[in-house]
Design an enzyme around this catalytic site. Structure first.
Site, PDB file in Angstrom:
ATOM      1  N   ARG A  37       0.739  -1.167   0.013  1.00 35.53           N
ATOM      2  CA  ARG A  37      -0.034  -0.136   0.121  1.00 35.53           C
ATOM      3  C   ARG A  37       0.922   1.318  -0.015  1.00 35.53           C
ATOM      4  NH1 ARG A  37      -3.817  -2.578  -1.730  1.00 35.53           N
ATOM      5  NH2 ARG A  37      -5.440  -3.708  -0.367  1.00 35.53           N
ATOM      6  N   ARG A  64      -4.989  26.490  -9.381  1.00 38.39           N
ATOM      7  CA  ARG A  64      -4.392  25.243  -8.683  1.00 38.39           C
ATOM      8  C   ARG A  64      -3.396  24.482  -9.496  1.00 38.39           C
ATOM      9  NH1 ARG A  64      -4.795  25.181  -3.206  1.00 38.39           N
ATOM     10  NH2 ARG A  64      -6.740  25.362  -2.497  1.00 38.39           N
ATOM     11  N   ALA A  76     -10.682  27.560   2.385  1.00 42.57           N
ATOM     12  CA  ALA A  76     -10.229  26.293   3.324  1.00 42.57           C
ATOM     13  C   ALA A  76      -8.789  26.333   3.238  1.00 42.57           C
ATOM     14  CB  ALA A  76     -10.573  25.058   2.131  1.00 42.57           C
ATOM     15  N   GLU A  96      -8.556  34.305   3.559  1.00 43.48           N
ATOM     16  CA  GLU A  96      -9.010  34.596   2.220  1.00 43.48           C
ATOM     17  C   GLU A  96     -10.133  35.206   2.027  1.00 43.48           C
ATOM     18  OE1 GLU A  96      -9.574  30.505   1.197  1.00 43.48           O
ATOM     19  OE2 GLU A  96      -7.428  29.893   1.534  1.00 43.48           O
ATOM     20  N   PRO A 114      -9.803   8.172  -0.127  1.00 44.49           N
ATOM     21  CA  PRO A 114      -9.310   7.052   1.085  1.00 44.49           C
ATOM     22  C   PRO A 114      -8.706   5.938   0.479  1.00 44.49           C
ATOM     23  CG  PRO A 114     -11.744   6.952   0.408  1.00 44.49           C
ATOM     24  CD  PRO A 114     -11.279   8.216  -0.049  1.00 44.49           C
ATOM     25  N   GLY A 115      -8.700   5.653  -0.934  1.00 42.19           N
ATOM     26  CA  GLY A 115      -7.901   4.754  -1.478  1.00 42.19           C
ATOM     27  C   GLY A 115      -6.207   4.951  -1.302  1.00 42.19           C
ATOM     28  N   GLU A 119      -5.754  11.863   4.225  1.00 40.66           N
ATOM     29  CA  GLU A 119      -6.431  13.296   4.511  1.00 40.66           C
ATOM     30  C   GLU A 119      -7.961  13.299   4.991  1.00 40.66           C
ATOM     31  OE1 GLU A 119      -6.901  17.413   2.314  1.00 40.66           O
ATOM     32  OE2 GLU A 119      -6.647  15.662   0.906  1.00 40.66           O
ATOM     33  N   GLU A 138       1.721  34.630   1.876  1.00 40.05           N
ATOM     34  CA  GLU A 138       2.673  35.031   0.770  1.00 40.05           C
ATOM     35  C   GLU A 138       2.389  33.925  -0.523  1.00 40.05           C
ATOM     36  OE1 GLU A 138       7.293  35.204  -0.451  1.00 40.05           O
ATOM     37  OE2 GLU A 138       6.582  35.521   1.570  1.00 40.05           O
ATOM     38  N   GLU A 140      -0.262  33.665  -2.364  1.00 35.20           N
ATOM     39  CA  GLU A 140      -1.770  33.384  -2.594  1.00 35.20           C
ATOM     40  C   GLU A 140      -2.176  34.523  -3.322  1.00 35.20           C
ATOM     41  OE1 GLU A 140      -4.262  30.769   1.085  1.00 35.20           O
ATOM     42  OE2 GLU A 140      -3.505  32.973   1.461  1.00 35.20           O
TER      43      GLU A 140
END
Length: 177
Positions: A37, A64, A76, A96, A114-115, A119, A138, A140
């Site tokens: 895994r 992103r 977030a 933000e 989840p694989g 997180e 800085e 962003e």
């Protein structure tokens, strides 16, 4: 049929960076077969569903790098080591969008992948907002784009919201579940 856990028999870190660690574990299944895994360990994150004084949900637009797109998201951020989840929600909302909130209510927590990742993302609703000024970190570059219910529906229908935490929060907010 009862689902049984896999047993770790060995493991090693492959990579350790600023926001994640990648490790490879050798595992044994209940039937004694063996496999490996590869897991990304991540501290998790918090996202915030917040409505401004005009009754619009605060979305942000930002580039992103991993997906090479400018995307819509709710505010977030990554949880820091030993950081309280609500403190993180407040910090990210202020940084933000420039808003602070009097109250945060947990809506959901979920595993985005989840694989292969540890997180967990927590979604909170922020209430009683007050504008106090933004405090971007800085590097962003974020545009705040408040959206009405109808605008959110249009973005959903057009496939413009691709971020999982934002999809979950917006669908919840709209009651389309």
């Amino acid at each position: 049929m009862e689902i049984k856990k896999e047993k770790k028999t060995a493991g090693k870190t492959i990579y350790e960076g600023n926001i994640l660690r990648l490790y490879r574990d050798e595992v044994e299944f209940p039937d004694k077969h063996k496999s490996a895994r590869e897991v990304v360990e991540h501290s998790g994150g918090v996202s915030v569903l917040a409505e401004n004084e005009a009754g619009k949900v605060l979305l942000i637009k930002q580039y992103r790098y991993p997906v090479d797109e400018v995307i819509y998201e709710i505010p977030a951020g990554k949880l820091e080591l030993d950081e309280d989840v609500v403190d993180c929600a407040g910090r990210e909302l202020r940084e933000e969008t420039g808003y602070s909130a009097e109250k945060f209510t947990k809506l959901f927590e979920f595993f985005p992948t989840p694989g292969y990742s540890t997180e967990t993302i927590y979604i909170y609703q922020a209430e009683d907002l007050r504008f106090v000024g933004r405090d971007l970190e800085e590097g962003e570059y974020i545009e705040v784009v408040p959206k009405s219910r109808e605008e959110l529906r249009e973005l959903l229908k057009a496939g413009k919201i691709k971020d999982s935490k934002t999809l979950i929060a917006v669908i919840y907010y709209l009651g389309d579940f």
